[in-house]
Design a protein around this motif. Structure first.
Motif, mmCIF file in Angstrom:
data_model
loop_
_atom_site.group_PDB
_atom_site.id
_atom_site.type_symbol
_atom_site.label_atom_id
_atom_site.label_comp_id
_atom_site.label_asym_id
_atom_site.label_seq_id
_atom_site.Cartn_x
_atom_site.Cartn_y
_atom_site.Cartn_z
ATOM 1 N N LEU A 90 0.825 -1.215 0.000
ATOM 2 C CA LEU A 90 0.000 0.000 0.000
ATOM 3 C C LEU A 90 0.854 1.257 0.000
ATOM 4 O O LEU A 90 0.477 2.285 -0.578
ATOM 5 N N LEU A 91 2.029 1.177 0.633
ATOM 6 C CA LEU A 91 2.886 2.353 0.706
ATOM 7 C C LEU A 91 3.463 2.731 -0.648
ATOM 8 O O LEU A 91 3.874 3.870 -0.857
ATOM 9 N N GLN A 92 3.508 1.773 -1.550
ATOM 10 C CA GLN A 92 4.100 2.048 -2.854
ATOM 11 C C GLN A 92 3.103 2.647 -3.837
ATOM 12 O O GLN A 92 3.491 3.002 -4.952
ATOM 13 N N LEU A 93 1.846 2.769 -3.436
ATOM 14 C CA LEU A 93 0.866 3.404 -4.316
ATOM 15 C C LEU A 93 1.074 4.907 -4.316
ATOM 16 O O LEU A 93 1.368 5.516 -3.285
ATOM 17 N N THR A 94 0.906 5.516 -5.469
ATOM 18 C CA THR A 94 0.933 6.975 -5.522
ATOM 19 C C THR A 94 -0.353 7.520 -4.912
ATOM 20 O O THR A 94 -1.338 6.795 -4.742
ATOM 21 N N ASP A 95 -0.351 8.788 -4.575
ATOM 22 C CA ASP A 95 -1.558 9.389 -3.998
ATOM 23 C C ASP A 95 -2.759 9.272 -4.931
ATOM 24 O O ASP A 95 -3.860 8.906 -4.487
ATOM 25 N N PRO A 96 -2.614 9.568 -6.239
ATOM 26 C CA PRO A 96 -3.773 9.394 -7.130
ATOM 27 C C PRO A 96 -4.257 7.951 -7.184
ATOM 28 O O PRO A 96 -5.470 7.704 -7.220
ATOM 29 N N ASP A 97 -3.335 6.988 -7.160
ATOM 30 C CA ASP A 97 -3.745 5.584 -7.206
ATOM 31 C C ASP A 97 -4.483 5.185 -5.938
ATOM 32 O O ASP A 97 -5.450 4.416 -5.978
ATOM 33 N N ALA A 129 -5.720 -6.581 6.341
ATOM 34 C CA ALA A 129 -4.659 -7.173 7.171
ATOM 35 C C ALA A 129 -3.440 -6.274 7.272
ATOM 36 O O ALA A 129 -2.577 -6.487 8.125
ATOM 37 N N GLN A 130 -3.336 -5.244 6.393
ATOM 38 C CA GLN A 130 -2.220 -4.307 6.471
ATOM 39 C C GLN A 130 -2.390 -3.293 7.594
ATOM 40 O O GLN A 130 -1.495 -2.489 7.856
ATOM 41 N N ASN A 131 -3.545 -3.333 8.301
ATOM 42 C CA ASN A 131 -3.892 -2.282 9.261
ATOM 43 C C ASN A 131 -2.984 -2.270 10.474
ATOM 44 O O ASN A 131 -2.699 -1.227 11.040
ATOM 45 N N ASP A 132 -2.541 -3.451 10.917
ATOM 46 C CA ASP A 132 -1.709 -3.497 12.119
ATOM 47 C C ASP A 132 -0.700 -4.623 11.977
ATOM 48 O O ASP A 132 -0.663 -5.320 10.981
ATOM 49 N N ASP A 133 0.105 -4.734 13.018
ATOM 50 C CA ASP A 133 1.159 -5.741 13.006
ATOM 51 C C ASP A 133 0.743 -7.025 13.697
ATOM 52 O O ASP A 133 1.557 -7.919 13.908
ATOM 53 N N ARG A 648 2.514 8.068 6.250
ATOM 54 C CA ARG A 648 1.587 8.073 5.120
ATOM 55 C C ARG A 648 0.769 6.794 5.088
ATOM 56 O O ARG A 648 -0.414 6.789 4.732
ATOM 57 N N GLY A 649 1.407 5.684 5.459
ATOM 58 C CA GLY A 649 0.704 4.408 5.454
ATOM 59 C C GLY A 649 -0.449 4.393 6.440
ATOM 60 O O GLY A 649 -1.531 3.873 6.133
ATOM 61 N N LYS A 650 -0.233 4.943 7.635
ATOM 62 C CA LYS A 650 -1.317 4.982 8.626
ATOM 63 C C LYS A 650 -2.479 5.840 8.138
ATOM 64 O O LYS A 650 -3.649 5.491 8.306
ATOM 65 N N GLU A 651 -2.151 6.978 7.550
ATOM 66 C CA GLU A 651 -3.209 7.851 7.029
ATOM 67 C C GLU A 651 -3.995 7.143 5.925
ATOM 68 O O GLU A 651 -5.232 7.198 5.891
ATOM 69 N N ARG A 652 -3.282 6.489 5.047
ATOM 70 C CA ARG A 652 -3.948 5.787 3.945
ATOM 71 C C ARG A 652 -4.812 4.647 4.452
ATOM 72 O O ARG A 652 -5.916 4.415 3.968
ATOM 73 N N MET A 653 -4.297 3.924 5.458
ATOM 74 C CA MET A 653 -5.046 2.793 5.973
ATOM 75 C C MET A 653 -6.326 3.259 6.629
ATOM 76 O O MET A 653 -7.392 2.631 6.485
ATOM 77 N N ALA A 654 -6.242 4.372 7.352
ATOM 78 C CA ALA A 654 -7.441 4.908 7.997
ATOM 79 C C ALA A 654 -8.476 5.309 6.950
ATOM 80 O O ALA A 654 -9.680 5.045 7.109
ATOM 81 N N GLU A 655 -8.025 5.940 5.889
ATOM 82 C CA GLU A 655 -8.948 6.331 4.821
ATOM 83 C C GLU A 655 -9.557 5.102 4.150
ATOM 84 O O GLU A 655 -10.746 5.094 3.812
ATOM 85 N N LEU A 656 -8.738 4.067 3.974
ATOM 86 C CA LEU A 656 -9.225 2.857 3.319
ATOM 87 C C LEU A 656 -10.239 2.129 4.190
ATOM 88 O O LEU A 656 -11.274 1.651 3.709
#
Length: 666
Positions: A90-97, A129-133, A648-656
């Motif tokens: 997920l971290l490798q996605l661009t913001d538009p993606d 499953a990417q949400n936490d460790d 950025r990953g945490k922000e994206r995961m929350a949005e997802l």
């Protein structure tokens, strides 16, 4: 016959250098061909084809276009997700993606529950499953997926597999790659992918009989004059006192006829033998060099290669090449003349050159190449008839002429001079005409025989290439190699798959490799140079290795480790040779250059290629887009890249999660 038998050369370069492709093949295929009026369903299918062959970015563009035109369904959503997430975290996605991912997941409503809908649900669970460790319990739905859906997830989403269950799935993916790496006779079939579609042999049409209108007029006039002169001599004899001499007219006429037919054919046969000896042993005229990079030059390279490779047993290479120079020139000119003005490319004729050279070698070994005197020379019957005719014409002709001189000396002398003059003028032209007709008949028979034998060889060769690998098979084998290499590196560095922050692959041509592709498809290579970047919290682990694709053998492995703060720059630029080069620079002065497109100045383009597509698809299949995205971020942010990515990953995961719900479905 393996690929080494048809490779054009053995250029060698150092690791940082690049040698142009040894063999280039472009084959027509409909799996990537587009038309302006293609339906959304067709655009979608082309996207799936690109995805299956390892070009996810290109695949997503086609699937996006199909979806924008109303094509929908769980299968469409499943493949769109694969294309978006292939080879990425997920971290490798661009913001538009990432924004597109949220929008599509929010809008998705399965029309019915089927294998494709289950596949979408499984991808959603992998994202959650990417949400936490923490470890997550096994998802039983994965094992219930259809094999097609499982295989596609294994192929594209290995970086979304984390935790014990996900590690188990990764191990299953590696196990499957190990089982499939050499599946379907890979070692025996890969070379066939790099063979061009062979061109059908064509009949060679010899030069027509060379005879002008003047020759016909001269022969008719000389024939009439000779006939009148002989008739006058016969009348003088018949009016003579010795009636028995009249009997000599018939054997004299018989002898003349035999000389006219068999004697001339004997002389024509001698001309044929001399012509063949001139081809075999005569001094070859200077030949103008063909245009660089043209059809004729390509054919010349094949003749150079195969006459240098197919040397007869117990024969010195130099002697073989010197003594076959004439026949080689003859066959070369014949092939160039037949195919020059056609749409056939010279690689499509490699098999034909190989066949013709092998025939010459067989003729050399059996001695048939030197039996031309027996094959072209006059038959025993022709020689016997000629000798008989000459004897009859000489003896009985002289008797008739002598009798005519007794009867009317002046008239006999005049008619004899006229007859001899007609023969002196007409005989050379008659012999030349018969020689030409015999040559045309002989060369026509030879052309028919060559065509028949070539057609047999063509059928055998096309049958041998009938099971050439498909694009999907080539991509699947390469993906298996990549997974096995990845596992080998993870074991070496003692890193688990879910310990990776990101990973990137570059699949480039190794120096001196051969390449092939289908229309609008990515280049495939006989040997790859693979560059792997494993991104962990400790820094970047970079590994380069070469892959002999047919045998799935890795070699020349080199490892380099460096921290995030040492990456100075990363970019793609056009090198001096016209190749697109991936260039990575470190602060300590180290640099890594690798050609990423395998293309160059003067490369051949298929008329059916869509402009700009091949380079883009090759970049995509090489993993370049994802690699640049990761390394450019590291170069720009240095040591802070890890922390910034985590944030950025945490922000994206929350949005997802806000879109999907914690494990919920729309």
């Amino acid at each position: 016959m393996m690929l080494d038998d048809v490779r054009e050369g053995n250029n060698i370069a150092a690791d940082s250098a690049f040698v142009a492709m040894q063999v280039q093949t472009i084959r027509g295929d409909v799996i990537f061909q587009t038309a302006p009026d293609d339906s959304p369903a067709r655009r979608y299918q082309i996207g799936v084809n690109y995805l299956d062959t390892g070009a996810p970015e290109t695949a997503r563009q086609y699937i996006d276009l199909a979806m924008a035109r109303g094509h929908s369904g769980s299968d469409v959503m499943f493949h769109w997700l694969l294309a978006l997430l292939s080879g990425k975290t997920l971290l490798q996605l661009t913001d538009p993606d990432h924004r597109r991912l949220r929008e599509r997941l929010k809008q998705y409503r399965p029309a019915r529950h089927d294998a494709w809908a289950d596949g979408v649900t499984t991808i959603r669970s992998l994202l959650i499953a990417q949400n936490d460790d923490q470890d997550h319990p096994p998802d039983p739905r994965f094992d219930r997926l259809g094999k097609v859906q499982q295989d596609k997830i294994f192929q594209h989403l290995e970086l979304l597999l984390k935790g014990p269950e996900e590690r188990n799935l990764w191990n299953r993916a590696v196990q499957q790659a190990t089982e499939n790496q050499l599946k379907d006779a890979r070692v025996q079939r890969v070379w066939k992918y790099f063979q061009p579609v062979p061109a059908r042999p064509r009949r060679y049409y010899p030069e027509p009989v060379r005879a002008d209108d003047l020759t016909s007029v001269v022969l008719v006039v000389c024939g009439l004059v000779f006939a009148v002169a002989v008739l006058c001599l016969a009348i003088l004899v018949l009016h003579g006192t010795a009636g028995w001499h009249a009997v000599a007219v018939l054997p004299a006429l018989f002898g003349g006829y035999r000389l006219l037919v068999d004697g001339v054919h004997w002389l024509a046969a001698k001309d044929a033998v001399r012509a063949r000896e001139k081809v075999l042993f005569g001094e070859l005229p200077e030949m103008t060099a063909p245009p660089k990079g043209g059809f004729a030059e390509g054919i010349d390279r094949y003749f150079d290669r195969y006459f240098g490779t197919y040397v007869p047993r117990d024969t010195e290479r130099t002697s073989w090449q010197q003594q076959t120079a004439g026949i080689r020139r003859l066959i070369r000119n014949e092939i160039v003349e037949i195919f020059r003005e056609s749409d056939v490319k010279h690689p499509q004729l490699a098999w034909l050159v190989r066949r013709r050279v092998s025939v010459v070698r067989t003729q050399w070994e059996t001695g048939a190449l030197w039996q031309y005197r027996r094959e072209l020379g006059a038959s025993t019957e022709t020689k016997r008839n000629t000798a008989l005719g000459l004897t009859a014409f000489t003896i009985f002709g002289l008797l008739l002429v002598m009798e005519a001189f007794r009867a009317q000396p002046l008239q006999a002398l005049l008619m004899t001079v006229v007859a001899v003059g007609a023969v002196r003028v007409g005989a050379p032209r008659w012999i030349g005409l018969v020689s030409e007709k015999d040559r045309f008949k002989r060369e026509s028979r030879e052309a028919e025989a060559v065509l028949a034998h070539s057609m047999e060889a063509y059928e055998r060769w096309t049958q041998k290439l009938a099971d050439r690998p498909s694009e999907t098979e080539m991509a699947t084998w390469l993906d298996c190699d990549r997974k096995i290499l990845m596992q080998k590196l993870l074991d070496h560095y003692h890193v688990a798959p879910d310990d990776l922050i990101a990973q990137a692959f570059i699949e480039a041509p190794a120096p001196g490799s051969s390449r092939a592709r289908v229309v609008n498809g990515p280049w495939r290579y006989t040997r790859y140079r693979l560059l792997v970047f494993l991104i962990t919290h400790e820094g970047v682990r970079q590994v380069s290795t070469e892959l002999e694709f047919a045998e799935a053998v890795f070699s020349k492995e080199k490892r380099t480790n460096y921290s995030f703060g040492t990456v100075s720059s990363v970019y793609v630029a056009e090198g001096d040779s016209g190749h697109e080069m991936f260039e990575l620079r470190l602060l300590d002065g180290q640099k890594f250059d690798i050609p990423v497109d395998g293309a160059g100045v003067g490369d051949e383009v298929d008329p059916e290629d869509t402009p700009g597509v091949v380079s883009k698809v090759t970049f995509d299949a090489a993993g370049l887009n994802n690699t640049l995205h990761v390394l450019e971020g590291i170069a720009a942010e240095g040591k802070e890249w890890v922390n910034l990515e985590k944030s950025r990953g945490k922000e994206r995961m929350a949005e997802l999660l806000a879109v999907m719900g914690e494990g919920g479905e729309n």
